[in-house]
Scaffold this motif. Sequence first.
Motif, PDB file in Angstrom:
ATOM      1  N   ALA A   4       1.328   3.876  -3.378  1.00  0.00           N
ATOM      2  CA  ALA A   4       1.107   5.327  -3.326  1.00  0.00           C
ATOM      3  C   ALA A   4       2.356   6.077  -3.774  1.00  0.00           C
ATOM      4  O   ALA A   4       2.273   7.074  -4.517  1.00  0.00           O
ATOM      5  CB  ALA A   4       0.715   5.739  -1.910  1.00  0.00           C
ATOM      6  N   LYS A  56       2.867   6.036  -7.615  1.00  0.00           N
ATOM      7  CA  LYS A  56       1.988   6.996  -8.298  1.00  0.00           C
ATOM      8  C   LYS A  56       2.469   8.423  -8.081  1.00  0.00           C
ATOM      9  O   LYS A  56       2.407   9.260  -8.989  1.00  0.00           O
ATOM     10  CB  LYS A  56       0.553   6.816  -7.801  1.00  0.00           C
ATOM     11  N   GLU A  57       2.960   8.703  -6.888  1.00  0.00           N
ATOM     12  CA  GLU A  57       3.483  10.041  -6.604  1.00  0.00           C
ATOM     13  C   GLU A  57       4.696  10.375  -7.473  1.00  0.00           C
ATOM     14  O   GLU A  57       4.901  11.528  -7.858  1.00  0.00           O
ATOM     15  CB  GLU A  57       3.873  10.148  -5.125  1.00  0.00           C
ATOM     16  N   GLU A 105       0.829  -1.201   0.000  1.00  0.00           N
ATOM     17  CA  GLU A 105       0.000   0.000   0.000  1.00  0.00           C
ATOM     18  C   GLU A 105       0.869   1.260   0.000  1.00  0.00           C
ATOM     19  O   GLU A 105       0.610   2.213  -0.738  1.00  0.00           O
ATOM     20  CB  GLU A 105      -0.934  -0.010   1.213  1.00  0.00           C
TER      21      GLU A 105
END
Length: 267
Positions: A195, A198-199, A191
């Motif tokens: 994230a 994608k950042e 998880e």
Amino acid sequence: MKATNTLPLFLGFSSQKGGVGKSTLAEITASMLYYEKGVELFVVDCDLSQDSFYKLRQREKAAIEESPSLSEQMKSYFDQLGRKAYRVLKADPKEAIAKTNAYLSSHPNEDFKLVIFDFPGHAGTRELLELSLEMNCILSPIEADVQSIVSCLAYAKSISDLGVSIETARVKDIMLLWNKVDRRVKNTLMEHYSAYIKEEGLTLFPGCVYATHRFSHELEQYGFRGAFRSTYLPPHRSLRAGTGLDELVEALMERLGIEIQKHDGND
């Protein structure tokens, strides 16, 4: 990214970390695309230290020749399919593109849509970076392990940055895919890094591929209906249920702009 009659797409399976299932994923994906979806393709095995793809084909040939029952099953299967097995070439990374182009030139009547490259286990040298830039897309499996993730992200970032900065680079995207996921465990590491990926503006492939002992099953030991890794047939649908492989192949075809040609009726 649409494949054309003269210029098939180049799809690389690559990872900075060995043991993440790169070659197995490439083998299964190639067989599902070719035998079930009817996508005209061939494979270039660039992993000379392992020759996973090439040696798998050789093992399967030997198993079929030594077993009359298996030989008869395979003959019936290919007669019904109406086509031969896809070709597996073997090439040093620095010669892979030249060998691929030579093969394409020698088969002008073949409407290849895709060429799948199985990269070496480590992609940090200049030769391998150059090969990466010759792909249209790269699918890079990652595991929920910090060492694996850090190494794979560094590679993905390098290819992404180089692909943008070098005008002559063919590569348009490197797609990270969570592989060997244990569905029994809630993985906060996944998880967190999902994230982060994608950042960083990197592409995280939708879904994941779940771990199962069946991924190691080959034709010689498990027979026609029980083989999972094979260059002659896709895993039976009942075997791959719940693995995420069907979702992977469907999403991959959509992303690459490749249309389904036919189904083989592998029920």
